[in-house]
Design an enzyme around this catalytic site. Structure first.
Site, PDB file in Angstrom:
ATOM      1  N   LYS A 140      12.748  57.743  81.290  1.00 39.23           N
ATOM      2  CA  LYS A 140      13.143  58.988  80.635  1.00 39.23           C
ATOM      3  C   LYS A 140      12.125  60.075  80.987  1.00 39.23           C
ATOM      4  CE  LYS A 140      14.044  60.541  75.833  1.00 39.23           C
ATOM      5  NZ  LYS A 140      14.149  60.028  74.443  1.00 39.23           N
ATOM      6  N   SER A 156      18.350  60.604  72.255  1.00 36.08           N
ATOM      7  CA  SER A 156      18.105  61.469  73.393  1.00 36.08           C
ATOM      8  C   SER A 156      17.836  60.707  74.693  1.00 36.08           C
ATOM      9  CB  SER A 156      16.891  62.358  73.076  1.00 36.08           C
ATOM     10  OG  SER A 156      15.727  61.555  72.902  1.00 36.08           O
ATOM     11  N   SER A 201      16.622  57.248  69.078  1.00 36.63           N
ATOM     12  CA  SER A 201      16.938  57.673  70.443  1.00 36.63           C
ATOM     13  C   SER A 201      16.910  56.571  71.485  1.00 36.63           C
ATOM     14  CB  SER A 201      15.990  58.803  70.870  1.00 36.63           C
ATOM     15  OG  SER A 201      16.253  59.973  70.142  1.00 36.63           O
TER      16      SER A 201
END
Length: 476
Positions: free
Chosen positions: A87, A162, A186
């Site tokens: 990420k 996210s 997330s």
């Protein structure tokens, strides 16, 4: 194809343990695994948008080194030669850490984050950086520098956030695991909506050094993986004390795979049914799915009983106050000097923190201690808690709930707030053909028990990340 141009079919479907076995017998090479992953990314990611930066040449150089080390008898462990991605809130030396924001398009990391450093020492092959919501808080939205990732099960539906790019990359078979972060769900949320194992370790189990913060007191680092065993293998490499991270816990690291096949016989499992049974937006197929898992646990000789915890809105409201206040503290200077560079959604969400008073924040911290103690109390009676992770299968993008008024489809805040380890594990498909999941929660630093329960459910349901439908250009 391999570097020699010889097709190697199905490499993207190999779990980490099987890929490792083949690497060590010479049936496959790290270069072949990496090349296959890069070709799959090239073939399908143009329509899914998981990656925002691909480091193909560097990955192939690392793969050649991994092969040379294995040939020379140097084996770094189960992740040696296994491709992965991160990420884009994690620093990787020499690469941008954009956090999916215009504010950081010119940022270049000077050093690896702790987790990337650990995975490098474990021999894993980094392919690149993955999309996220802006600063892990604002998205999906169209006014960002990179497109939002699309759910490979059905591109018209949410991926969750996210760690959206991480979920898409794993679900679409580009990598077997990817790093995410979990502050209010997330990791577990995208994993639940995309049919993956998503593990939020205990707060302090995995170093956060080099990860851009969202909320200092709630951020957790971890992985989304194609199976529970893959998640356990990755945690083995990530876990451990980091003296350079003040929040890192100096506790022993067990063998997270040792008890995966032990089943759940003798375990006591508590179900906080009031969390989800009448929650706004819960679907009957989710209620039925967790009911099936309860029945499976009983048949596997676990004791399953209801347990009472404080009301879910107390957890979620407390978590939102803390997260928003801490996010504003992170961004205060940029919000004043560069407000035009934020997306509208991130701006709205983060600036809410300016309205939270010191008294509000302190009272929320007091409530947090009480709520964490309540979870701890339940876990003195029970070895695990079992609850839902998503109240419904992934909603359609054109019917997304209002982020400021409607309740989230994900129920993850309690255990980000309390810091207990929590695992989202898929349990099948709903009527829409999209994944459904449940969530196991354990005592502090007892990730092995959480993973054991997840592996049991995986085995009893027969779940394996399947060949995805040909949505959004995805082909097996």
């Amino acid at each position: 194809m391999s570097e020699a141009g010889v097709p190697v079919p199905g490499l993207h479907a190999l779990d980490i343990a099987e890929a490792g076995r083949r690497l060590r017998t010479g049936e496959v090479t790290a270069v072949a695994l990496t090349q296959a992953a890069l070709e799959r990314i090239e073939h399908i990611d143009g329509s899914l948008h998981a990656f925002i930066h691909l480091s193909g040449d560097a990955a192939l150089r690392a793969a050649r080194q991994a092969d040379a080390e294995l040939e020379a008898g140097r084996d770094r462990g189960p992740l040696h030669g296994i491709p992965y991605a991160v990420k884009d809130v994690y620093d990787v030396a020499g690469l941008p850490t954009t956090c999916h924001s215009r504010l950081r398009l010119d940022h270049r990391a000077e050093a690896d984050s702790a987790v990337v450093e650990r995975l490098g020492l474990a021999g894993a092959i980094l392919l690149g950086k993955l999309a996220t919501d802006e600063f892990a808080f604002g998205g999906p939205t169209e006014d960002l520098p990179f497109p939002a990732p699309l759910n490979p099960w059905n591109a018209a539906h949410m991926t969750g956030g996210s760690s959206s790019g991480s979920a898409v990359a794993v679900a679409a078979g580009m990598v077997r695991f990817a790093l995410g972060t979990d502050t209010g769900g997330s990791i577990r949320g995208p994993a639940a909506l995309c049919g993956l194992a998503g593990l939020k370790p205990t707060f302090g189990r995995v170093s956060r050094r080099g990860a851009f913060p969202l909320a200092y007191s709630m951020d957790h680092c971890g992985a989304l993986a194609a199976s529970v065993e893959d998640a356990a293998i990755v945690l083995q490499a990530l876990a451990g004390h980091d003296p350079l991270d003040p929040s890192s816990a100096d506790v022993p690291v067990p063998d997270f795979r040792r008890s995966l096949r032990d089943g759940v016989a003798g375990l006591r499992i508590g179900v906080p049914r009031a969390f989800f049974a009448t929650a706004q937006g819960v679907t009957q197929e989710v209620i039925a799915a967790i009911g099936r898992v309860e029945a499976m646990m009983r048949e596997a000789r676990a004791t399953v009983e209801d347990v009472t915890l404080p009301d879910y809105p107390l957890f979620s409201t407390c978590g939102r106050v803390l997260l928003t206040a801490e996010a504003y503290a992170v961004h205060e200077q940029d919000l004043k000097s560069r407000p035009q560079d934020y997306s509208a959604l991130a701006m709205q969400r983060i600036t809410l923190g300016a309205t939270i008073t010191a008294a509000d924040y302190i009272q929320a911290q007091r409530l947090r201690r009480e709520l964490a103690a309540a979870v701890d109390g339940a876990l003195t009676r029970f070895d695990l808690l079992l609850t839902v992770c998503n109240l419904a299968a992934a909603p359609r993008l054109d019917a997304m709930p209002d982020p400021f008024s409607a309740p989230s489809v994900i129920q993850a805040y309690p255990f980000s707030l309390s810091g207990h380890p929590a695992l989202s594990v898929p349990v099948g498909l709903g009527a829409s053909g999209l994944p459904l999941s449940v969530q196991f929660v354990g005592r502090y630093f007892e990730e092995a028990t959480v993973l054991r329960a997840g592996a049991t459910v995986e085995a009893l349901t027969g779940w394996r990340l399947p060949t995805l439908p040909a949505a959004a250009g995805v082909q097996s």
